[in-house]
Design a protein around this motif. Structure first.
Motif, PDB file in Angstrom:
ATOM      1  N   GLU A  60      31.238  87.299  62.338  1.00 45.58           N
ATOM      2  CA  GLU A  60      31.221  86.295  63.400  1.00 45.58           C
ATOM      3  C   GLU A  60      31.596  86.893  64.747  1.00 45.58           C
ATOM      4  OE1 GLU A  60      35.216  85.838  61.274  1.00 45.58           O
ATOM      5  OE2 GLU A  60      33.172  86.187  60.688  1.00 45.58           O
ATOM      6  N   VAL A  61      32.476  87.900  64.742  1.00 47.83           N
ATOM      7  CA  VAL A  61      32.852  88.576  65.977  1.00 47.83           C
ATOM      8  C   VAL A  61      31.665  89.388  66.497  1.00 47.83           C
ATOM      9  CG1 VAL A  61      34.390  90.318  66.995  1.00 47.83           C
ATOM     10  CG2 VAL A  61      35.316  88.618  65.412  1.00 47.83           C
ATOM     11  N   VAL A  62      30.983  90.076  65.586  1.00 47.78           N
ATOM     12  CA  VAL A  62      29.802  90.848  65.967  1.00 47.78           C
ATOM     13  C   VAL A  62      28.729  89.920  66.538  1.00 47.78           C
ATOM     14  CG1 VAL A  62      27.935  92.310  65.092  1.00 47.78           C
ATOM     15  CG2 VAL A  62      30.280  92.705  64.332  1.00 47.78           C
ATOM     16  N   ASP A  63      28.517  88.776  65.911  1.00 52.33           N
ATOM     17  CA  ASP A  63      27.532  87.811  66.409  1.00 52.33           C
ATOM     18  C   ASP A  63      27.880  87.351  67.826  1.00 52.33           C
ATOM     19  OD1 ASP A  63      26.015  87.939  64.117  1.00 52.33           O
ATOM     20  OD2 ASP A  63      26.902  86.142  63.215  1.00 52.33           O
ATOM     21  N   LEU A  64      29.149  87.083  68.074  1.00 51.81           N
ATOM     22  CA  LEU A  64      29.570  86.663  69.412  1.00 51.81           C
ATOM     23  C   LEU A  64      29.337  87.773  70.440  1.00 51.81           C
ATOM     24  CD1 LEU A  64      32.813  84.745  68.421  1.00 51.81           C
ATOM     25  CD2 LEU A  64      30.773  83.744  69.470  1.00 51.81           C
ATOM     26  N   LEU A  65      29.576  89.014  70.044  1.00 51.65           N
ATOM     27  CA  LEU A  65      29.319  90.132  70.953  1.00 51.65           C
ATOM     28  C   LEU A  65      27.833  90.249  71.255  1.00 51.65           C
ATOM     29  CD1 LEU A  65      31.773  92.860  69.625  1.00 51.65           C
ATOM     30  CD2 LEU A  65      31.822  91.726  71.851  1.00 51.65           C
ATOM     31  N   VAL A  71      34.857  87.204  75.383  1.00 55.37           N
ATOM     32  CA  VAL A  71      36.141  86.486  75.364  1.00 55.37           C
ATOM     33  C   VAL A  71      36.265  85.675  74.076  1.00 55.37           C
ATOM     34  CG1 VAL A  71      37.511  84.706  76.512  1.00 55.37           C
ATOM     35  CG2 VAL A  71      36.344  86.436  77.870  1.00 55.37           C
ATOM     36  N   LYS A  72      35.191  84.993  73.697  1.00 56.09           N
ATOM     37  CA  LYS A  72      35.197  84.218  72.450  1.00 56.09           C
ATOM     38  C   LYS A  72      35.342  85.150  71.243  1.00 56.09           C
ATOM     39  CE  LYS A  72      34.422  80.494  69.937  1.00 56.09           C
ATOM     40  NZ  LYS A  72      35.509  79.617  69.610  1.00 56.09           N
ATOM     41  N   ALA A  73      34.755  86.346  71.326  1.00 59.29           N
ATOM     42  CA  ALA A  73      34.881  87.322  70.242  1.00 59.29           C
ATOM     43  C   ALA A  73      36.342  87.758  70.079  1.00 59.29           C
ATOM     44  CB  ALA A  73      33.992  88.529  70.509  1.00 59.29           C
ATOM     45  N   VAL A  74      37.013  87.993  71.213  1.00 60.85           N
ATOM     46  CA  VAL A  74      38.434  88.379  71.167  1.00 60.85           C
ATOM     47  C   VAL A  74      39.258  87.243  70.567  1.00 60.85           C
ATOM     48  CG1 VAL A  74      40.465  88.947  72.562  1.00 60.85           C
ATOM     49  CG2 VAL A  74      38.261  90.028  73.060  1.00 60.85           C
ATOM     50  N   LYS A  75      38.989  86.023  71.001  1.00 61.33           N
ATOM     51  CA  LYS A  75      39.717  84.861  70.482  1.00 61.33           C
ATOM     52  C   LYS A  75      39.509  84.717  68.976  1.00 61.33           C
ATOM     53  CE  LYS A  75      40.244  79.903  70.940  1.00 61.33           C
ATOM     54  NZ  LYS A  75      39.764  78.674  71.502  1.00 61.33           N
ATOM     55  N   THR A  76      38.275  84.865  68.535  1.00 65.99           N
ATOM     56  CA  THR A  76      37.973  84.752  67.103  1.00 65.99           C
ATOM     57  C   THR A  76      38.655  85.863  66.318  1.00 65.99           C
ATOM     58  OG1 THR A  76      35.856  83.711  67.609  1.00 65.99           O
ATOM     59  CG2 THR A  76      36.091  84.678  65.419  1.00 65.99           C
ATOM     60  N   TYR A  77      38.633  87.083  66.856  1.00 69.53           N
ATOM     61  CA  TYR A  77      39.311  88.204  66.203  1.00 69.53           C
ATOM     62  C   TYR A  77      40.798  87.900  66.036  1.00 69.53           C
ATOM     63  CZ  TYR A  77      40.631  92.990  65.049  1.00 69.53           C
ATOM     64  OH  TYR A  77      41.121  94.098  64.402  1.00 69.53           O
ATOM     65  N   ARG A  78      41.411  87.370  67.090  1.00 68.01           N
ATOM     66  CA  ARG A  78      42.838  87.032  67.028  1.00 68.01           C
ATOM     67  C   ARG A  78      43.111  85.976  65.974  1.00 68.01           C
ATOM     68  NH1 ARG A  78      45.721  85.684  72.398  1.00 68.01           N
ATOM     69  NH2 ARG A  78      47.484  86.162  71.076  1.00 68.01           N
ATOM     70  N   GLU A  79      42.243  84.956  65.909  1.00 71.38           N
ATOM     71  CA  GLU A  79      42.433  83.882  64.929  1.00 71.38           C
ATOM     72  C   GLU A  79      42.319  84.406  63.506  1.00 71.38           C
ATOM     73  OE1 GLU A  79      39.416  81.127  66.097  1.00 71.38           O
ATOM     74  OE2 GLU A  79      40.623  80.281  67.728  1.00 71.38           O
ATOM     75  N   ARG A  80      41.391  85.332  63.272  1.00 76.99           N
ATOM     76  CA  ARG A  80      41.138  85.837  61.920  1.00 76.99           C
ATOM     77  C   ARG A  80      42.186  86.838  61.452  1.00 76.99           C
ATOM     78  NH1 ARG A  80      38.148  82.280  62.783  1.00 76.99           N
ATOM     79  NH2 ARG A  80      35.945  82.077  62.321  1.00 76.99           N
ATOM     80  N   GLU A  87      45.690  94.089  71.249  1.00 75.42           N
ATOM     81  CA  GLU A  87      45.143  94.674  70.023  1.00 75.42           C
ATOM     82  C   GLU A  87      43.743  94.124  69.729  1.00 75.42           C
ATOM     83  OE1 GLU A  87      46.135  94.858  65.237  1.00 75.42           O
ATOM     84  OE2 GLU A  87      47.599  93.982  66.603  1.00 75.42           O
ATOM     85  N   ALA A  88      43.579  92.813  69.890  1.00 73.33           N
ATOM     86  CA  ALA A  88      42.276  92.193  69.639  1.00 73.33           C
ATOM     87  C   ALA A  88      41.245  92.658  70.661  1.00 73.33           C
ATOM     88  CB  ALA A  88      42.404  90.674  69.667  1.00 73.33           C
ATOM     89  N   ALA A  89      41.640  92.717  71.927  1.00 71.49           N
ATOM     90  CA  ALA A  89      40.710  93.171  72.970  1.00 71.49           C
ATOM     91  C   ALA A  89      40.283  94.611  72.714  1.00 71.49           C
ATOM     92  CB  ALA A  89      41.354  93.032  74.347  1.00 71.49           C
ATOM     93  N   ASP A  90      41.231  95.460  72.313  1.00 71.32           N
ATOM     94  CA  ASP A  90      40.899  96.858  72.009  1.00 71.32           C
ATOM     95  C   ASP A  90      39.948  96.948  70.814  1.00 71.32           C
ATOM     96  OD1 ASP A  90      42.525  97.648  74.090  1.00 71.32           O
ATOM     97  OD2 ASP A  90      44.198  98.283  72.804  1.00 71.32           O
ATOM     98  N   ALA A  91      40.203  96.160  69.786  1.00 68.76           N
ATOM     99  CA  ALA A  91      39.357  96.183  68.590  1.00 68.76           C
ATOM    100  C   ALA A  91      37.943  95.709  68.914  1.00 68.76           C
ATOM    101  CB  ALA A  91      39.965  95.314  67.490  1.00 68.76           C
ATOM    102  N   VAL A  92      37.829  94.644  69.698  1.00 67.83           N
ATOM    103  CA  VAL A  92      36.518  94.130  70.082  1.00 67.83           C
ATOM    104  C   VAL A  92      35.799  95.142  70.978  1.00 67.83           C
ATOM    105  CG1 VAL A  92      35.349  92.336  71.429  1.00 67.83           C
ATOM    106  CG2 VAL A  92      37.086  91.712  69.749  1.00 67.83           C
ATOM    107  N   GLU A  93      36.542  95.793  71.851  1.00 65.62           N
ATOM    108  CA  GLU A  93      35.952  96.827  72.708  1.00 65.62           C
ATOM    109  C   GLU A  93      35.417  97.984  71.861  1.00 65.62           C
ATOM    110  OE1 GLU A  93      34.403  98.433  75.923  1.00 65.62           O
ATOM    111  OE2 GLU A  93      35.472  96.533  75.952  1.00 65.62           O
ATOM    112  N   GLN A  94      36.162  98.380  70.839  1.00 65.94           N
ATOM    113  CA  GLN A  94      35.699  99.446  69.946  1.00 65.94           C
ATOM    114  C   GLN A  94      34.439  99.016  69.204  1.00 65.94           C
ATOM    115  OE1 GLN A  94      39.018 100.451  67.438  1.00 65.94           O
ATOM    116  NE2 GLN A  94      39.983 101.741  68.975  1.00 65.94           N
ATOM    117  N   LEU A  95      34.383  97.761  68.780  1.00 65.00           N
ATOM    118  CA  LEU A  95      33.177  97.258  68.115  1.00 65.00           C
ATOM    119  C   LEU A  95      31.971  97.335  69.044  1.00 65.00           C
ATOM    120  CD1 LEU A  95      34.333  94.054  66.180  1.00 65.00           C
ATOM    121  CD2 LEU A  95      33.319  96.103  65.201  1.00 65.00           C
ATOM    122  N   SER A  96      32.153  96.926  70.270  1.00 65.34           N
ATOM    123  CA  SER A  96      31.028  96.916  71.197  1.00 65.34           C
ATOM    124  C   SER A  96      30.641  98.317  71.631  1.00 65.34           C
ATOM    125  CB  SER A  96      31.316  96.035  72.402  1.00 65.34           C
ATOM    126  OG  SER A  96      32.385  96.537  73.151  1.00 65.34           O
TER     127      SER A  96
END
Length: 101
Positions: A60-65, A71-80, A87-96
């Motif tokens: 779901e995070v990948v789909d949002l990216l 921003v929604k991807a970071v929020k979803t990552y944090r929720e999950r 930490e979530a922003a860094d993880a999402v940045e690494q994914l992208s």
């Protein structure tokens, strides 16, 4: 006289609520500090042992990216994961940064 008693009762109740709230906040802060210390120790042990943890699978995070909703991807990552904002922003940045999603 009755108005004074009502006001006094209200003040007593309000004071009790404030004291209870302060006590709960203090316990929460203590728990947060202890948890942060435990996480730092665990991270140090894993680093020392040369163990790395794989990122959790988050379609779901990948789909949002893919949709450009970082921003929604970071929020979803944090929720999950329960991760903090950085930490979530860094993880999402690494994914992208891995390339095409």
């Amino acid at each position: 006289m009755d108005d004074e008693l009502v006001l006094l009762g209200f003040l007593v109740v309000a004071g009790a609520i404030m004291v209870g709230s302060l006590s709960a906040n203090r316990r929460h802060e203590q728990t947060t500090r202890r948890l942060n210390l435990i996480e730092r120790k665990l991270d140090a042990l894993l680093d020392n042992a040369g163990v790395t943890l794989a990122e959790p699978d988050m379609p779901e995070v990948v789909d949002l990216l893919r949709q450009g909703k970082k921003v929604k991807a970071v929020k979803t990552y944090r929720e999950r994961t329960g991760a903090g904002l950085k930490e979530a922003a860094d993880a999402v940045e690494q994914l992208s940064a891995r390339g095409p999603l």
